[in-house]
Design a protein around this motif. Structure first.
Motif, short mmCIF file in Angstrom:
data_model
loop_
_atom_site.label_atom_id
_atom_site.label_comp_id
_atom_site.label_asym_id
_atom_site.label_seq_id
_atom_site.Cartn_x
_atom_site.Cartn_y
_atom_site.Cartn_z
N GLY A 1 43.04 37.66 38.88
CA GLY A 1 43.14 36.34 38.27
C GLY A 1 43.91 36.34 36.98
N ILE A 2 44.38 35.16 36.63
CA ILE A 2 44.99 34.92 35.33
C ILE A 2 44.12 33.90 34.62
N ASN A 3 43.59 34.31 33.48
CA ASN A 3 42.73 33.46 32.67
C ASN A 3 43.48 32.99 31.43
N HIS A 4 43.16 31.79 31.00
CA HIS A 4 43.69 31.26 29.75
C HIS A 4 42.81 30.09 29.36
N GLY A 5 43.08 29.51 28.24
CA GLY A 5 42.26 28.40 27.78
C GLY A 5 41.57 28.75 26.49
N PRO A 6 40.56 27.97 26.12
CA PRO A 6 39.96 28.15 24.80
C PRO A 6 39.27 29.49 24.58
N LEU A 7 38.92 30.23 25.63
CA LEU A 7 38.24 31.51 25.46
C LEU A 7 39.18 32.70 25.45
N PHE A 8 40.47 32.46 25.72
CA PHE A 8 41.44 33.53 25.83
C PHE A 8 42.65 33.24 24.95
N PRO A 9 42.91 34.06 23.94
CA PRO A 9 44.05 33.80 23.05
C PRO A 9 45.40 33.84 23.76
N GLU A 10 45.51 34.65 24.82
CA GLU A 10 46.75 34.76 25.59
C GLU A 10 46.41 34.72 27.07
N HIS A 11 47.43 34.60 27.90
CA HIS A 11 47.22 34.68 29.34
C HIS A 11 46.75 36.09 29.68
N GLU A 12 45.62 36.18 30.37
CA GLU A 12 45.03 37.47 30.68
C GLU A 12 45.04 37.73 32.17
N LEU A 13 45.53 38.89 32.56
CA LEU A 13 45.51 39.34 33.94
C LEU A 13 44.28 40.23 34.12
N GLY A 14 43.43 39.84 35.04
CA GLY A 14 42.21 40.62 35.30
C GLY A 14 42.04 40.88 36.78
N TRP A 15 41.15 41.81 37.11
CA TRP A 15 40.94 42.21 38.51
C TRP A 15 39.59 42.85 38.66
N PHE A 16 39.10 42.82 39.88
CA PHE A 16 37.96 43.65 40.28
C PHE A 16 38.03 43.86 41.78
N VAL A 17 37.45 44.96 42.22
CA VAL A 17 37.29 45.20 43.65
C VAL A 17 35.82 45.52 43.91
N TYR A 18 35.39 45.21 45.11
CA TYR A 18 34.03 45.54 45.51
C TYR A 18 33.94 47.04 45.76
N PRO A 19 32.74 47.60 45.67
CA PRO A 19 32.59 49.07 45.71
C PRO A 19 33.31 49.76 46.86
N GLU A 20 33.25 49.22 48.06
CA GLU A 20 33.85 49.90 49.21
C GLU A 20 35.38 49.94 49.14
N ALA A 21 35.97 49.16 48.25
CA ALA A 21 37.43 49.09 48.14
C ALA A 21 37.98 49.92 46.98
N GLU A 22 37.12 50.52 46.19
CA GLU A 22 37.57 51.29 45.04
C GLU A 22 38.34 52.54 45.46
N GLY A 23 39.29 52.91 44.61
CA GLY A 23 40.00 54.16 44.81
C GLY A 23 41.05 54.15 45.90
N ARG A 24 41.43 52.99 46.37
CA ARG A 24 42.41 52.90 47.47
C ARG A 24 43.70 52.20 47.05
N GLY A 25 43.82 51.87 45.76
CA GLY A 25 45.04 51.25 45.26
C GLY A 25 45.13 49.74 45.49
N TYR A 26 44.05 49.12 45.96
CA TYR A 26 44.08 47.68 46.22
C TYR A 26 44.24 46.87 44.93
N ALA A 27 43.50 47.24 43.89
CA ALA A 27 43.59 46.49 42.63
C ALA A 27 45.00 46.61 42.06
#
Length: 169
Positions: free
Chosen positions: A80-106
């Motif tokens: 996701g890209i977050n912005h607005g009153p809680l974020f000073p700049e456009h923020e790129l964030g990510w998460f993967v569920y446990p079974e998807a970790e370590g496979r380069g998906y994020a």
């Protein structure tokens, strides 16, 4: 509502969120796995985060997309890209569920969404805010070419800020 994109990568479909995504999202946000995202969150706060991820599309022209494995059809995380009153700049964030970790998906999803943000939205700068103890996200940001920016404003004074390069730079 603006058109929310779907973006295909080699293995993933980055797609709009839907209510079927809520149960796993809520479970993650209420678990200790969300500690680096301000959690664990109450069910009420998790719902607010989920709704914010969707609402930013209408308010900001960007928001979050879920990561779907093209082969299995399984939802494996979010970018996701977050912005607005809680974020000073456009923020790129990510998460993967446990079974998807370590496979380069994020990495695959974050690189594709970053390119979309720069090329389609014309965003000038993207950062990733992260807890100093979130070593996996830090390695991912560095692998993407992001560099630590100690002078950048941040929503939490203890956060690290990684600044992402434009693909063409």
């Amino acid at each position: 509502m603006p058109d929310i994109p779907s973006i295909k990568t080699e293995r993933l479909l980055l797609r709009p969120m839907n209510m079927a995504d809520w149960p796993r999202y809520a479970a993650l946000m209420q678990s200790t796995r969300s500690v680096y995202m301000g959690g664990p969150h109450s069910p009420k706060d998790a719902w607010g985060l989920f709704c914010s991820d969707v609402a930013q599309w209408a308010l900001m022209g960007h928001g979050a997309l879920m990561l779907e494995n093209q082969r299995s059809g399984q939802c494996i995380g979010q970018v996701g890209i977050n912005h607005g009153p809680l974020f000073p700049e456009h923020e790129l964030g990510w998460f993967v569920y446990p079974e998807a970790e370590g496979r380069g998906y994020a990495f695959e999803a974050a690189c594709a969404f970053r390119a979309w943000a720069y090329e389609t939205l014309g965003i000038e700068s993207l950062v990733s805010y992260m807890d100093a103890e979130n070593h996996r996200s830090r390695r991912l940001a560095e692998r993407m070419g992001a560099v630590l920016d100690s002078t950048a404003p941040r929503p939490d004074p203890d956060d690290l800020v990684f600044r992402h390069p434009h693909a063409e730079r």
